[in-house]
Motif scaffolding. Structure first.
Motif, short mmCIF file in Angstrom:
data_model
loop_
_atom_site.label_atom_id
_atom_site.label_comp_id
_atom_site.label_asym_id
_atom_site.label_seq_id
_atom_site.Cartn_x
_atom_site.Cartn_y
_atom_site.Cartn_z
N VAL A 76 0.82 -1.21 0.00
CA VAL A 76 0.00 0.00 0.00
C VAL A 76 0.86 1.26 0.00
N MET A 77 1.91 1.26 0.82
CA MET A 77 2.82 2.42 0.87
C MET A 77 3.45 2.68 -0.49
N ARG A 78 3.94 1.61 -1.11
CA ARG A 78 4.59 1.76 -2.43
C ARG A 78 3.58 2.21 -3.47
N CYS A 79 2.41 1.60 -3.42
CA CYS A 79 1.35 1.95 -4.37
C CYS A 79 1.01 3.43 -4.27
N ALA A 80 0.81 3.90 -3.05
CA ALA A 80 0.42 5.30 -2.84
C ALA A 80 1.52 6.25 -3.31
N GLU A 81 2.77 5.94 -2.91
CA GLU A 81 3.89 6.79 -3.35
C GLU A 81 3.98 6.82 -4.86
N LYS A 82 3.88 5.65 -5.44
CA LYS A 82 4.01 5.53 -6.89
C LYS A 82 2.90 6.30 -7.60
N PHE A 83 1.70 6.15 -7.10
CA PHE A 83 0.58 6.84 -7.74
C PHE A 83 0.72 8.35 -7.62
N LEU A 84 1.19 8.81 -6.48
CA LEU A 84 1.40 10.25 -6.29
C LEU A 84 2.47 10.78 -7.23
N LYS A 85 3.58 10.05 -7.34
CA LYS A 85 4.65 10.47 -8.24
C LYS A 85 4.15 10.47 -9.68
N HIS A 86 3.42 9.44 -10.01
CA HIS A 86 2.82 9.34 -11.34
C HIS A 86 1.90 10.53 -11.60
N SER A 87 1.05 10.85 -10.64
CA SER A 87 0.10 11.97 -10.79
C SER A 87 0.83 13.29 -10.95
N MET A 88 1.92 13.45 -10.24
CA MET A 88 2.72 14.66 -10.37
C MET A 88 3.28 14.79 -11.77
N ARG A 89 3.79 13.67 -12.27
CA ARG A 89 4.36 13.69 -13.62
C ARG A 89 3.29 14.01 -14.65
N VAL A 90 2.15 13.35 -14.51
CA VAL A 90 1.02 13.63 -15.40
C VAL A 90 0.64 15.10 -15.31
N GLY A 91 0.64 15.63 -14.09
CA GLY A 91 0.31 17.04 -13.88
C GLY A 91 1.24 17.98 -14.62
N LEU A 92 2.54 17.65 -14.61
CA LEU A 92 3.53 18.45 -15.35
C LEU A 92 3.22 18.45 -16.84
N ARG A 93 3.01 17.29 -17.40
CA ARG A 93 2.75 17.16 -18.84
C ARG A 93 1.43 17.85 -19.18
N PHE A 94 0.45 17.66 -18.32
CA PHE A 94 -0.87 18.29 -18.47
C PHE A 94 -0.72 19.80 -18.55
N ALA A 95 0.06 20.37 -17.63
CA ALA A 95 0.28 21.81 -17.60
C ALA A 95 0.98 22.28 -18.88
N GLU A 96 1.97 21.51 -19.34
CA GLU A 96 2.68 21.84 -20.58
C GLU A 96 1.71 21.88 -21.76
N LEU A 97 0.89 20.84 -21.87
CA LEU A 97 -0.05 20.76 -22.99
C LEU A 97 -1.10 21.85 -22.90
N ASN A 98 -1.53 22.14 -21.69
CA ASN A 98 -2.50 23.21 -21.47
C ASN A 98 -1.97 24.55 -21.96
N SER A 99 -0.70 24.83 -21.63
CA SER A 99 -0.15 26.13 -22.00
C SER A 99 0.14 26.18 -23.50
N GLN A 100 0.48 25.03 -24.10
CA GLN A 100 0.64 24.97 -25.56
C GLN A 100 -0.68 25.27 -26.25
N ALA A 101 -1.74 24.65 -25.74
CA ALA A 101 -3.07 24.83 -26.33
C ALA A 101 -3.50 26.28 -26.22
N ALA A 102 -3.12 26.92 -25.12
CA ALA A 102 -3.52 28.31 -24.91
C ALA A 102 -2.84 29.24 -25.90
N THR A 103 -1.61 28.91 -26.30
CA THR A 103 -0.89 29.80 -27.22
C THR A 103 -1.25 29.53 -28.68
#
Lengths: 83, 68
Positions: free
Chosen positions: A54-81
Motif C-alpha cells: 500500500v505504501m509503495r502503491c500510494a507513493e508511486k501513484f502520487l509520483k505518477h500523478s505529479m508527472r502527469v500534472g507536469l505534462r498536463f500543464a505543458e499541454l495546457n499552455s501549448q493549447a492556450a498559445t
C-alpha cells in the motif's frame, strides 16, 4: 499524504505541488491501492506485505500523478498559445 | 475560470492520470519509484490521450460530423 510523498518532484514550485495535490482524487488512490494490495481477509489487521504494498502503491501513484500534472500543464499552455 | 470549466479540467486530469496509470504502471509495486520505461510510457500516454481528447472535442463541436 505527507510531504515525503510529494518530494519526488524537485524543482516544482510549492504552490504548484499544492495545487496538484488538491486535484488528485484521493478516494480513487485509496481504492486503487486497497484493491491492488489487499486480498487476504483471514485476519483483521493488515499484514506487513500488505502495508508495504500500500505504501509503495500510494507513493508511486502520487509520483505518477505529479508527472502527469507536469505534462498536463505543458499541454495546457501549448493549447492556450495556439488558435 | 468558470466553475464548470475548472471541474472539467479536474475531471480530465483525474481520468487521464487513472488511464495512464493503468496502461503504464506495473501493479506488483515492487518499488515506490517509477522506472525509466514507466516514465516514458506516461509521457507518451498523456500526449496521446490529450490528442484524442482534442479530436473528440472538435468532432463534437463541429456538430458530430467526423473530420475526413
Amino acid at each position: 499524504m505527507d510531504k515525503n510523498m510529494l518530494a519526488g518532484l524537485e524543482g516544482l514550485p510549492e504552490e504548484d505541488k499544492a495545487r496538484m495535490s488538491s486535484m488528485i482524487d484521493h478516494l480513487q488512490l485509496r481504492d486503487r491501492c486497497f484493491n491492488d494490495c489487499v486480498d487476504n481477509f483471514t485476519r483483521k489487521a493488515l499484514q506487513k506485505q500488505e502495508e508495504t504494498c500500500v505504501m509503495r502503491c500510494a507513493e508511486k501513484f502520487l509520483k505518477h500523478s505529479m508527472r502527469v500534472g507536469l505534462r498536463f500543464a505543458e499541454l495546457n499552455s501549448q493549447a492556450a498559445t495556439q488558435d | 475560470m468558470a466553475e464548470t470549466e475548472m471541474e472539467y479540467r479536474v475531471e480530465l486530469f483525474n481520468r487521464l492520470a487513472q488511464t495512464c496509470f493503468n496502461k503504464c504502471v506495473d501493479k506488483r509495486y515492487k518499488e515506490s519509484e517509477l522506472n525509466m520505461g514507466e516514465n516514458s510510457c506516461i509521457d507518451r500516454c498523456v500526449s496521446k490521450y490529450w490528442q484524442v481528447n482534442s479530436m473528440i472535442g472538435q468532432m463534437l463541436s463541429a456538430g458530430g460530423r467526423p473530420p475526413m
